[in-house]
Design an enzyme around this catalytic site. Structure first.
Site, short mmCIF file in Angstrom:
data_model
loop_
_atom_site.label_atom_id
_atom_site.label_comp_id
_atom_site.label_asym_id
_atom_site.label_seq_id
_atom_site.Cartn_x
_atom_site.Cartn_y
_atom_site.Cartn_z
N ARG A 1 -14.71 43.30 139.33
CA ARG A 1 -14.33 44.54 138.66
C ARG A 1 -15.34 44.93 137.57
O ARG A 1 -15.57 46.11 137.33
CB ARG A 1 -12.94 44.40 138.06
CG ARG A 1 -11.89 44.37 139.13
CD ARG A 1 -10.52 44.10 138.59
NE ARG A 1 -9.55 44.21 139.68
CZ ARG A 1 -8.26 44.01 139.53
NH1 ARG A 1 -7.76 43.68 138.36
NH2 ARG A 1 -7.45 44.15 140.56
N ASP B 1 0.80 42.36 120.46
CA ASP B 1 1.72 41.89 119.39
C ASP B 1 1.82 40.36 119.35
O ASP B 1 1.84 39.76 118.28
CB ASP B 1 3.14 42.43 119.58
CG ASP B 1 3.22 43.94 119.61
OD1 ASP B 1 2.16 44.59 119.62
OD2 ASP B 1 4.34 44.46 119.63
#
Ligand code: ADP
Length: 635
Positions: A467, A414
């Protein structure tokens, strides 16, 4: 002392309830008379929540629900609080279990409602009788108007760090969050915080293999002046370390910066990396000053690539709670207002300056908050926004709804959308991190005493890697899944060293426990000889420092029963890109100019981690830059 203290009290109350209360009913399950709804008395009920069974006791008269007591549950403190705080009173007020679940803790809400339902059915009512439609009150259309020096959107680690600093600088502060509880993903996270910490790292020794990791980093040719400074400083520090004959675990901000930059593929902004590495140690002290506590051992979070991750204790429920709740308490005790259930929708711009925020409460009432000094966007990333993931993704084959996320449903970008609408520049949006080790099959975010196998029972990757490398490697394995293999060095008496109860997850389809490697292999259906070979390989690599996959982070020899296997797979975890800010966290527009009055910090910003974020660097980021945003918004 407002909402936050009540959150902490609720957490503590729930814990005290968890320690040994049993439910007691004093009414038999007899047929109810024709014109009565219940057989008056107290009834126990239970149902499945997110973390386990929720047990309640409900007291009824012959026609009314009088009282609901939660006797026992295993839901995450902080995250599930809104359900326990709101749902019982809503059920009593409406005399119906057809109340809404609460966003952000849907499973806990549903479990609680179902437990009350079960108790009421034992009291003699039918499901229909206790499920009458709840009348929704129309929200007021009157605009809630408020004003503060600093308005912060988002109450995660960045927002709360900003709030503490702004309060300390003498500002009035309003924090708004669209969730019913504070904390965002910071509360849900593994919460490792990376910082060079000579005091604690001196308690650990460094292996030959670990020394090689430093040398490997030093062998990377600097690509710019900043990197050259970090490189030369590290070289000097390592020479001094070697000359002193020391054997403790080496670390320094320069090493932290180099690893952050190199493992982010050289696309991070070097000024930000500098600030992160230099200020992370101070972030530890800042949080300790507010009451956060760490376990003694410094570990390596998945993807951290070095043992510099600090793990909070679970005294306040989750690990993340130990960051956010003390911060939130401090802020509210010192005058900040936290408006929960309030979603920001638009930044108010007046003559090119950001002067406030407009939005709507969960009940539908509009609000408008004026910021006299500044607005700080701290709304986190967009990992839960499938549309945005697909719009910006350039590096993964698919990131549609078939790919799960570790994020709460509120991580919808947002703040990025609102900032974009007022001309902010966005950077690094294509860099989206997947993590292969999250969810119910994961015991601990730390890797040193664990290894990973595929469905054939073979190791396939250096578990201490980045990762993105780990996720890519898993995606190439059978079913794109992996098993994490652990022993008593990670899980003792059913609990991890970081306080997770693993034994209560056995039987959930993701966790297996056995007394021997052979038995474990049978349970997870992998060839015994392959799993045994993987164990032998791990131990051999630990002893010799020569791992076929290049792993260097180890701790102890593997092989002490009981053995555990946890099944997991890659999920969207962190979004490295976001709003571009200056080193003072001022938001920049697409022309490179500061947008006056507008600041941003935390996962909503881009440029700090580059193409890949190190495990344990997010919490360091949100605290370091949240503080900077809070200080500068007041100036
Ligand atoms: P960070 O790690 O960067 O601090 P978190 O994910 O921990 O980010 O926290 C972000 C917080 O922002 C969450 O609590 C989330 O509910 C809140 N948030 C996100 N979007 C909005 C919005 N539009 N209005 C108010 N709060 C928001």
């Amino acid at each position: 002392m407002k909402k936050l203290l009540s959150i902490v009290l609720a957490v503590l109350m729930i814990f005290s309830l968890m320690t040994g209360c049993t439910s007691k009913t004093d009414a038999p399950n007899e047929p109810v008379g024709e014109d009565t709804l219940f057989k008056a008395g107290k009834y126990a009920g239970e149902a499945q929540g997110f973390g386990g069974t929720i047990k309640v006791e409900v007291e009824v008269s012959d026609s009314e629900i009088l009282k609901i007591n939660v006797l026992e549950h295993k839901e995450s403190a902080g995250i599930s609080d809104p359900a326990f705080n709101k749902i019982p009173s809503q059920i009593i007020e409406n005399q119906s279990v057809a109340v809404d679940t609460i966003s952000g803790c849907t499973f806990s809400s549903k479990g609680l409602i179902d437990a009350v339902k079960a108790a009421l059915i034992s009291a003699g009512a039918t499901e229909e009788e206790i499920s009458k439609a709840v009348e929704k009150k129309a929200a007021s259309t009157e605009v809630i108007k408020k004003e503060a020096d600093v308005v912060i959107i988002g109450s995660g680690g960045a927002g709360m760090s900003a709030a503490v600093e702004a309060i300390d600088a003498g500002a009035s502060v309003i924090v708004i969050d669209k969730q019913s509880s504070v904390g965002g993903n910071t509360l849900l996270a593994g919460s490792a915080l990376n910082a060079a910490d000579p005091e604690r790292q001196k308690e650990q020794t460094m292996s030959e293999a670990e020394l090689k990791t430093i040398e490997k980093i030093l062998a990377v040719e600097p690509v710019n002046d900043a990197m050259k400074v970090w490189h030369d400083t590290l070289e000097k520090e390592l020479d001094e370390y070697k000359a002193s004959g020391a054997t403790y675990l080496f670390d320094s901000p320069s090493f932290h910066k180099l690893q952050t930059y190199i493992d982010g593929d050289f696309v991070a902004e070097t000024e930000k990396v500098d600030i992160l590495g230099d200020n992370a140690p101070e972030a530890i002290k800042f949080l300790e000053g507010l009451g956060a506590k760490w376990i003694d051992q410094i570990q390596a979070a998945v993807g951290a690539t070095w043992k510099r991750s600090h793990t909070p204790t679970t005294d306040l429920g989750t690990k993340g709670a130990s960051f956010v709740l003390p911060q939130a308490n401090y802020a509210t005790e010192n005058g900040a207002e936290i408006m929960l259930d309030s979603k920001a929708e638009e930044l108010i711009m007046t003559d090119g300056r950001c002067t406030g925020v407009k939005g709507t409460t969960t009940e539908g009432q509009p609000f408008e908050i004026t910021a006299k000094k500044g607005v700080i966007i701290a709304t986190g990333g967009f990992g839960a926004n499938v549309e945005m993931r697909q719009k910006y993704n350039k590096h993964w084959a698919v990131l549609d709804e078939s790919v799960d996320t570790t994020n709460g449903p509120f991580a919808t970008g947002d703040g990025i959308i609102m900032a974009d609408a007022v001309g902010a520049n966005l950077v690094g949006m294509e860099w989206i991190q997947l993590i292969p080790t999250y969810g119910p099959g994961v015991f601990t975010p730390y890797i040193e005493n664990q290894f990973y196998i595929n469905k054939e029972g073979n190791r396939f990757v250096h578990e201490d890697g980045r990762r993105d490398e780990l996720s890519k490697a898993v995606l190439e394995q059978t079913d794109a899944q992996l098993y994490i293999i652990s022993d008593a060095n990670t899980i003792k008496d059913g609990m991890t060293t970081t306080g997770t109860n693993v034994d209560e997850r056995i039987g959930n389809g993701y966790v297996w426990k056995a007394d021997t490697i052979e038995e474990l292999a049978k349970m997870i259906n992998v060839p015994v000889e392959n799993l045994q070979a993987s164990v032998d390989e791990f131990n051999n690599s630990l002893r010799t420092g020569n791992d076929p996959f290049g792993r260097t982070v180890f701790d102890k020899e593997f092989g002490t029963a009981p053995f555990y296997a946890g099944l997991t797979y890659p999920m969207v975890h962190h979004t490295m890109g976001g709003i571009q800010v200056t080193t003072k966290c001022e938001v920049l527009d697409t022309e490179g100019n500061v947008i006056p009055g507008l600041f941003a910090a935390g996962e909503v910003t881009g440029g700090i981690h580059g193409a890949n974020r190190l495990g344990g660097n997010a919490i360091a980021d949100v605290v370091v830059f949240g503080r900077i945003a809070g200080q500068n918004a007041v100036k």
